[in-house]
Scaffold this active site. Sequence first.
Site, PDB file in Angstrom:
ATOM      1  N   GLY A   1      24.524 -32.284  20.044  1.00 25.96           N
ATOM      2  CA  GLY A   1      24.611 -33.093  21.088  1.00 25.96           C
ATOM      3  C   GLY A   1      25.735 -33.828  20.174  1.00 25.96           C
TER       4      GLY A   1
ATOM      5  N   GLU B   1      24.959 -36.056  13.286  1.00 26.71           N
ATOM      6  CA  GLU B   1      23.757 -35.727  13.897  1.00 26.71           C
ATOM      7  C   GLU B   1      24.202 -36.910  14.984  1.00 26.71           C
ATOM      8  OE1 GLU B   1      21.449 -33.906  15.625  1.00 26.71           O
ATOM      9  OE2 GLU B   1      20.339 -33.496  13.990  1.00 26.71           O
ATOM     10  N   ASP B   2      24.029 -36.245  16.287  1.00 27.03           N
ATOM     11  CA  ASP B   2      24.195 -37.769  17.419  1.00 27.03           C
ATOM     12  C   ASP B   2      22.624 -38.528  17.370  1.00 27.03           C
ATOM     13  OD1 ASP B   2      21.934 -35.719  18.531  1.00 27.03           O
ATOM     14  OD2 ASP B   2      22.725 -35.399  19.975  1.00 27.03           O
TER      15      ASP B   2
ATOM     16  N   ASP C   1      15.811 -38.855  15.906  1.00 24.76           N
ATOM     17  CA  ASP C   1      14.743 -39.927  17.192  1.00 24.76           C
ATOM     18  C   ASP C   1      13.227 -39.576  15.519  1.00 24.76           C
ATOM     19  OD1 ASP C   1      12.465 -40.607  17.912  1.00 24.76           O
ATOM     20  OD2 ASP C   1      13.095 -39.371  19.815  1.00 24.76           O
TER      21      ASP C   1
ATOM     22  N   PHE D   1      15.093 -43.296  26.918  1.00 23.81           N
ATOM     23  CA  PHE D   1      15.911 -41.764  26.595  1.00 23.81           C
ATOM     24  C   PHE D   1      17.398 -42.496  27.705  1.00 23.81           C
ATOM     25  CE2 PHE D   1      16.754 -37.791  27.464  1.00 23.81           C
ATOM     26  CZ  PHE D   1      16.618 -36.361  26.268  1.00 23.81           C
TER      27      PHE D   1
ATOM     28  N   ARG E   1      25.957 -34.433  28.906  1.00 22.69           N
ATOM     29  CA  ARG E   1      26.855 -34.425  27.762  1.00 22.69           C
ATOM     30  C   ARG E   1      28.126 -34.861  27.351  1.00 22.69           C
ATOM     31  NH1 ARG E   1      23.411 -31.490  23.630  1.00 22.69           N
ATOM     32  NH2 ARG E   1      21.935 -29.378  24.985  1.00 22.69           N
TER      33      ARG E   1
HETATM   34  C1  PRP Z   1      18.175 -33.156  19.573  1.00 23.73           C
HETATM   35  C2  PRP Z   1      19.638 -34.447  18.772  1.00 23.73           C
HETATM   36  C3  PRP Z   1      19.038 -33.858  17.190  1.00 23.73           C
HETATM   37  C4  PRP Z   1      17.225 -33.670  17.115  1.00 23.73           C
HETATM   38  C5  PRP Z   1      16.666 -35.238  16.684  1.00 23.73           C
HETATM   39  O1  PRP Z   1      18.252 -31.697  19.268  1.00 23.73           O
HETATM   40  O2  PRP Z   1      20.581 -33.785  17.940  1.00 23.73           O
HETATM   41  O3  PRP Z   1      19.199 -32.806  15.997  1.00 23.73           O
HETATM   42  O4  PRP Z   1      17.318 -33.475  18.486  1.00 23.73           O
HETATM   43  O5  PRP Z   1      14.948 -35.372  17.471  1.00 23.73           O
HETATM   44  P1  PRP Z   1      13.930 -35.356  15.796  1.00 23.73           P
HETATM   45  O6  PRP Z   1      14.811 -36.606  14.857  1.00 23.73           O
HETATM   46  O7  PRP Z   1      12.721 -35.675  17.068  1.00 23.73           O
HETATM   47  O8  PRP Z   1      13.939 -34.373  15.365  1.00 23.73           O
HETATM   48  P2  PRP Z   1      18.211 -31.097  20.117  1.00 23.73           P
HETATM   49  O9  PRP Z   1      17.533 -30.156  19.807  1.00 23.73           O
HETATM   50  O10 PRP Z   1      17.788 -31.956  21.494  1.00 23.73           O
HETATM   51  O11 PRP Z   1      19.241 -30.055  20.584  1.00 23.73           O
HETATM   52  P3  PRP Z   1      20.837 -30.651  20.994  1.00 23.73           P
HETATM   53  O12 PRP Z   1      21.459 -31.356  20.299  1.00 23.73           O
HETATM   54  O13 PRP Z   1      21.504 -28.929  21.214  1.00 23.73           O
HETATM   55  O14 PRP Z   1      20.621 -31.282  22.423  1.00 23.73           O
END
Ligand code: PRP
Length: 177
Positions: A45, A100-101, A104, A153, A166
């Site tokens: 992300g 990070e993106d 959460d 979301f 994306r």
């Molecule tokens: C998403 C995002 C962070 C993480 C945040 O990744 O990129 O890495 O979730 O969530 P959290 O704070 O609840 O842990 P994802 O696992 O969806 O992978 P992606 O980046 O490939 O979409």
Amino acid sequence: MAAAYKLDKVFLTQEEIERRADEIGKEISRDYAGKEVTLIGILTGSVMWMAQVMKSIEVDTSIDFLSVSSYGAGTKSSGVVKIYKDLNRSATGKHVIIVEDIVDSGVTLDYLLNYLSGQNPASIKVCSMLDKPTGRRMKLEADYVGFEVPGVFLVGYGLDVDQRFRNLPYIASVAVE
Ligand code: PRP
């Protein structure tokens, strides 16, 4: 049957995101003046945000990527973090900025901070495009935050739902049909 997702409202425009990325890139340049930084993009992300922030960083910069995933298909964190691709070069002795993106629940970031600290970097900070404090399960914060967002979301600018959206150059909320 698989859920169908449809774009709802534009949440952050490309211009807003890129203006903020530029501000953060300049802040990083000031904070790391005279040093070299290593940006570690967390795939998948973070790619668009990292590409945008790094354009405004004026100190020596190298980049690397870690691929982790804590979300399976769907919109809820599984709470289990898996490494799919490790760093190409060790973080030892480097001024590391995890990019990070979104933060959460914080489960992914907690794991990453532990993992990378184990390599004894010179310093470690976190830059996240979005921060969703309402989802937090771990007590941690990013050092550089693009935008604080509510518990909806969001997709686009790297963020996906079931790997879709994306590529959108803006961030939007999604509606489930
Ligand atoms: C998403 C995002 C962070 C993480 C945040 O990744 O990129 O890495 O979730 O969530 P959290 O704070 O609840 O842990 P994802 O696992 O969806 O992978 P992606 O980046 O490939 O979409």
